[in-house]
Design a protein around this motif. Structure first.
Motif, PDB file in Angstrom:
ATOM      1  N   MET A  44     -12.539  -2.907   3.936  1.00  9.58           N
ATOM      2  CA  MET A  44     -13.241  -1.716   4.401  1.00  9.58           C
ATOM      3  C   MET A  44     -14.464  -1.510   3.516  1.00  9.58           C
ATOM      4  O   MET A  44     -14.356  -1.529   2.291  1.00  9.58           O
ATOM      5  CB  MET A  44     -12.327  -0.486   4.324  1.00  9.58           C
ATOM      6  CG  MET A  44     -11.058  -0.602   5.162  1.00  9.58           C
ATOM      7  SD  MET A  44      -9.900   0.763   4.865  1.00  9.58           S
ATOM      8  CE  MET A  44     -10.917   2.151   5.355  1.00  9.58           C
ATOM      9  N   GLY A  45     -15.622  -1.340   4.133  1.00  5.10           N
ATOM     10  CA  GLY A  45     -16.835  -1.149   3.347  1.00  5.10           C
ATOM     11  C   GLY A  45     -17.124  -2.326   2.437  1.00  5.10           C
ATOM     12  O   GLY A  45     -17.593  -2.149   1.312  1.00  5.10           O
ATOM     13  N   ASP A  46     -16.821  -3.533   2.904  1.00  3.91           N
ATOM     14  CA  ASP A  46     -17.068  -4.766   2.150  1.00  3.91           C
ATOM     15  C   ASP A  46     -16.248  -4.837   0.866  1.00  3.91           C
ATOM     16  O   ASP A  46     -16.648  -5.468  -0.110  1.00  3.91           O
ATOM     17  CB  ASP A  46     -18.556  -4.921   1.821  1.00  3.91           C
ATOM     18  CG  ASP A  46     -18.964  -6.399   1.733  1.00  3.91           C
ATOM     19  OD1 ASP A  46     -18.179  -7.253   2.188  1.00  3.91           O
ATOM     20  OD2 ASP A  46     -20.042  -6.684   1.199  1.00  3.91           O
ATOM     21  N   GLU A  47     -15.097  -4.163   0.855  1.00  2.00           N
ATOM     22  CA  GLU A  47     -14.217  -4.199  -0.308  1.00  2.00           C
ATOM     23  C   GLU A  47     -12.770  -4.243   0.163  1.00  2.00           C
ATOM     24  O   GLU A  47     -12.406  -3.628   1.164  1.00  2.00           O
ATOM     25  CB  GLU A  47     -14.441  -2.971  -1.188  1.00  2.00           C
ATOM     26  CG  GLU A  47     -13.629  -2.991  -2.476  1.00  2.00           C
ATOM     27  CD  GLU A  47     -14.052  -1.894  -3.442  1.00  2.00           C
ATOM     28  OE1 GLU A  47     -13.328  -1.676  -4.427  1.00  2.00           O
ATOM     29  OE2 GLU A  47     -15.098  -1.262  -3.207  1.00  2.00           O
ATOM     30  N   ILE A  48     -11.936  -4.982  -0.564  1.00  2.00           N
ATOM     31  CA  ILE A  48     -10.518  -5.073  -0.226  1.00  2.00           C
ATOM     32  C   ILE A  48      -9.839  -3.765  -0.619  1.00  2.00           C
ATOM     33  O   ILE A  48      -9.913  -3.342  -1.775  1.00  2.00           O
ATOM     34  CB  ILE A  48      -9.855  -6.254  -0.942  1.00  2.00           C
ATOM     35  CG1 ILE A  48     -10.539  -7.567  -0.538  1.00  2.00           C
ATOM     36  CG2 ILE A  48      -8.367  -6.317  -0.614  1.00  2.00           C
ATOM     37  CD1 ILE A  48     -10.050  -8.783  -1.298  1.00  2.00           C
ATOM     38  N   CYS A  49      -9.172  -3.129   0.338  1.00  2.00           N
ATOM     39  CA  CYS A  49      -8.550  -1.827   0.104  1.00  2.00           C
ATOM     40  C   CYS A  49      -7.048  -1.897   0.364  1.00  2.00           C
ATOM     41  O   CYS A  49      -6.555  -2.800   1.039  1.00  2.00           O
ATOM     42  CB  CYS A  49      -9.182  -0.769   1.007  1.00  2.00           C
ATOM     43  SG  CYS A  49     -10.968  -0.638   0.818  1.00  2.00           S
ATOM     44  N   TYR A  50      -6.337  -0.896  -0.159  1.00  2.00           N
ATOM     45  CA  TYR A  50      -4.880  -0.888  -0.084  1.00  2.00           C
ATOM     46  C   TYR A  50      -4.385   0.473   0.378  1.00  2.00           C
ATOM     47  O   TYR A  50      -5.056   1.491   0.190  1.00  2.00           O
ATOM     48  CB  TYR A  50      -4.283  -1.229  -1.459  1.00  2.00           C
ATOM     49  CG  TYR A  50      -4.809  -2.518  -2.015  1.00  2.00           C
ATOM     50  CD1 TYR A  50      -4.166  -3.721  -1.768  1.00  2.00           C
ATOM     51  CD2 TYR A  50      -5.992  -2.544  -2.758  1.00  2.00           C
ATOM     52  CE1 TYR A  50      -4.665  -4.915  -2.255  1.00  2.00           C
ATOM     53  CE2 TYR A  50      -6.503  -3.730  -3.247  1.00  2.00           C
ATOM     54  CZ  TYR A  50      -5.836  -4.915  -2.991  1.00  2.00           C
ATOM     55  OH  TYR A  50      -6.347  -6.097  -3.461  1.00  2.00           O
ATOM     56  N   ARG A  51      -3.196   0.486   0.947  1.00  2.00           N
ATOM     57  CA  ARG A  51      -2.616   1.750   1.396  1.00  2.00           C
ATOM     58  C   ARG A  51      -2.293   2.631   0.195  1.00  2.00           C
ATOM     59  O   ARG A  51      -1.856   2.147  -0.845  1.00  2.00           O
ATOM     60  CB  ARG A  51      -1.338   1.493   2.190  1.00  2.00           C
ATOM     61  CG  ARG A  51      -1.552   0.751   3.497  1.00  2.00           C
ATOM     62  CD  ARG A  51      -0.251   0.587   4.248  1.00  2.00           C
ATOM     63  NE  ARG A  51       0.752  -0.122   3.451  1.00  2.00           N
ATOM     64  CZ  ARG A  51       1.959  -0.458   3.905  1.00  2.00           C
ATOM     65  NH1 ARG A  51       2.309  -0.131   5.148  1.00  2.00           N
ATOM     66  NH2 ARG A  51       2.806  -1.102   3.146  1.00  2.00           N
ATOM     67  N   ALA A  52      -2.496   3.929   0.376  1.00  2.00           N
ATOM     68  CA  ALA A  52      -2.244   4.859  -0.720  1.00  2.00           C
ATOM     69  C   ALA A  52      -0.798   4.802  -1.189  1.00  2.00           C
ATOM     70  O   ALA A  52      -0.515   4.936  -2.376  1.00  2.00           O
ATOM     71  CB  ALA A  52      -2.607   6.278  -0.284  1.00  2.00           C
ATOM     72  N   LYS A  53       0.132   4.582  -0.275  1.00  2.00           N
ATOM     73  CA  LYS A  53       1.541   4.595  -0.667  1.00  2.00           C
ATOM     74  C   LYS A  53       1.956   3.340  -1.434  1.00  2.00           C
ATOM     75  O   LYS A  53       3.096   3.259  -1.908  1.00  2.00           O
ATOM     76  CB  LYS A  53       2.430   4.763   0.562  1.00  2.00           C
ATOM     77  CG  LYS A  53       2.368   3.626   1.563  1.00  2.00           C
ATOM     78  CD  LYS A  53       3.290   3.932   2.734  1.00  2.00           C
ATOM     79  CE  LYS A  53       3.310   2.820   3.768  1.00  2.00           C
ATOM     80  NZ  LYS A  53       4.221   3.139   4.891  1.00  2.00           N
ATOM     81  N   ASP A  54       1.040   2.373  -1.579  1.00  2.00           N
ATOM     82  CA  ASP A  54       1.349   1.168  -2.344  1.00  2.00           C
ATOM     83  C   ASP A  54       0.948   1.287  -3.810  1.00  2.00           C
ATOM     84  O   ASP A  54       0.936   0.291  -4.534  1.00  2.00           O
ATOM     85  CB  ASP A  54       0.634  -0.047  -1.731  1.00  2.00           C
ATOM     86  CG  ASP A  54       1.270  -0.504  -0.431  1.00  2.00           C
ATOM     87  OD1 ASP A  54       2.475  -0.256  -0.257  1.00  2.00           O
ATOM     88  OD2 ASP A  54       0.559  -1.100   0.400  1.00  2.00           O
ATOM     89  N   TYR A  55       0.624   2.506  -4.255  1.00  2.00           N
ATOM     90  CA  TYR A  55       0.131   2.650  -5.624  1.00  2.00           C
ATOM     91  C   TYR A  55       1.175   2.222  -6.660  1.00  2.00           C
ATOM     92  O   TYR A  55       0.836   1.705  -7.721  1.00  2.00           O
ATOM     93  CB  TYR A  55      -0.335   4.081  -5.890  1.00  2.00           C
ATOM     94  CG  TYR A  55       0.756   5.118  -5.996  1.00  2.00           C
ATOM     95  CD1 TYR A  55       1.336   5.428  -7.220  1.00  2.00           C
ATOM     96  CD2 TYR A  55       1.201   5.804  -4.871  1.00  2.00           C
ATOM     97  CE1 TYR A  55       2.328   6.379  -7.321  1.00  2.00           C
ATOM     98  CE2 TYR A  55       2.194   6.755  -4.962  1.00  2.00           C
ATOM     99  CZ  TYR A  55       2.761   7.043  -6.186  1.00  2.00           C
ATOM    100  OH  TYR A  55       3.752   7.978  -6.279  1.00  2.00           O
ATOM    101  N   LEU A  56       2.475   2.415  -6.359  1.00  2.00           N
ATOM    102  CA  LEU A  56       3.505   1.999  -7.309  1.00  2.00           C
ATOM    103  C   LEU A  56       3.563   0.477  -7.436  1.00  2.00           C
ATOM    104  O   LEU A  56       3.785  -0.059  -8.519  1.00  2.00           O
ATOM    105  CB  LEU A  56       4.872   2.541  -6.884  1.00  2.00           C
ATOM    106  CG  LEU A  56       5.146   4.010  -7.219  1.00  2.00           C
ATOM    107  CD1 LEU A  56       6.516   4.425  -6.696  1.00  2.00           C
ATOM    108  CD2 LEU A  56       5.059   4.251  -8.719  1.00  2.00           C
TER     109      LEU A  56
END
Length: 253
Positions: A70-82
């Motif tokens: 997203m926006g030319d950057e690899i992003c992660y789901r918020a719930k995967d923070y752990l």
């Protein structure tokens, strides 16, 4: 610099290069200079934890399945923070318990010395910029040195045989620097050790001593690494941003 070299160099060092005008996220895959999440860590954390018989609570498959560009950057789901936290925490634990272990560091230093002494004869360094040759360099190089009869490899061969006999460089001492002193801490050098030795007995030279200045944190010093990751909720925890510095001293005799 070729594209394959840029792919294995932290992306933050190439923000202004022509090759990164499009699809910058590609340069975050192997060595991610933006937030530290990359396949290099996925590989060695799982591999080394298993090889050392340690438990590994980090499961990279969860991140691989849910990551998006997203926006030319690899992003992660918020719930995967752990899961992301476990990545950085497991890496730090490996550095504390494995990579900076006194015997591991001693063997590492001895292998480096053996390769340096063998380089002129075997031309090991010449393969660095030749991918077709570089990938062939593995642990077998130590066997080649060890079983060679070439006089030019005698010094390197002697070091490897010392490793086999467990006659390792002697670990001397370590010192942990308090967190409140780290900002003003000056890295220790072999010269500092030599200047501090007492007269009498064995006299050490600078080439007899190796000092390893080690700083272990979660890749961002005192900063929370999760703050650099897009779409991940803020997660502030004191143990996440703690860091430690220690010095390991070795003698080669």
């Amino acid at each position: 610099m070729s594209s394959w070299q840029q792919m294995i160099t932290a992306s933050s060092e190439h923000d202004s290069t022509e090759n990164m005008k499009e699809k910058k996220f590609l340069y975050d895959i192997v060595a991610n200079g933006r937030n530290g999440i990359d396949v290099d860590k996925f590989d060695y954390i799982v591999r080394d934890s298993r090889a050392c018989g340690l438990g590994c609570n980090f499961h990279f498959e969860r991140l691989m399945e849910s990551m998006r560009v997203m926006g030319d950057e690899i992003c992660y789901r918020a719930k995967d923070y752990l899961t992301i936290h476990k990545l950085f925490a497991t890496r730090a634990d490996l550095h504390r318990t494995v990579y900076t272990h006194a015997k591991v560091k001693a063997i590492e230093l001895m292998v480096v010395d053996a390769l340096l002494k063998a380089n002129d004869f075997l031309q090991i360094a010449s393969s660095i910029r030749q991918p077709a040759e570089f990938w062939k360099l593995d642990d077998s190089i130590l066997k080649i040195i060890e079983f060679s009869n070439a006089q030019e490899l005698k010094e390197a061969r002697d070091i490897i045989q010392r490793i086999r006999r467990r006659e390792l460089y002697q670990f001397c001492n370590e010192f942990s620097v308090p967190k409140d002193k780290m900002e003003h801490f000056k890295k220790i050098t072999p010269q500092d050790i030599i200047c501090s030795q007492k007269t009498g007995g064995v006299t050490l030279e600078e080439e007899d001593i190796v000092v390893s200045n080690v700083k272990i944190d979660l890749t961002r010093g005192r900063n929370n690494p999760l703050q650099r990751i897009m779409t991940v909720m803020r997660y502030s925890q004191s143990k996440m941003i703690a860091s430690a510095t220690c010095c390991l001293h070795f003698t080669k005799i």
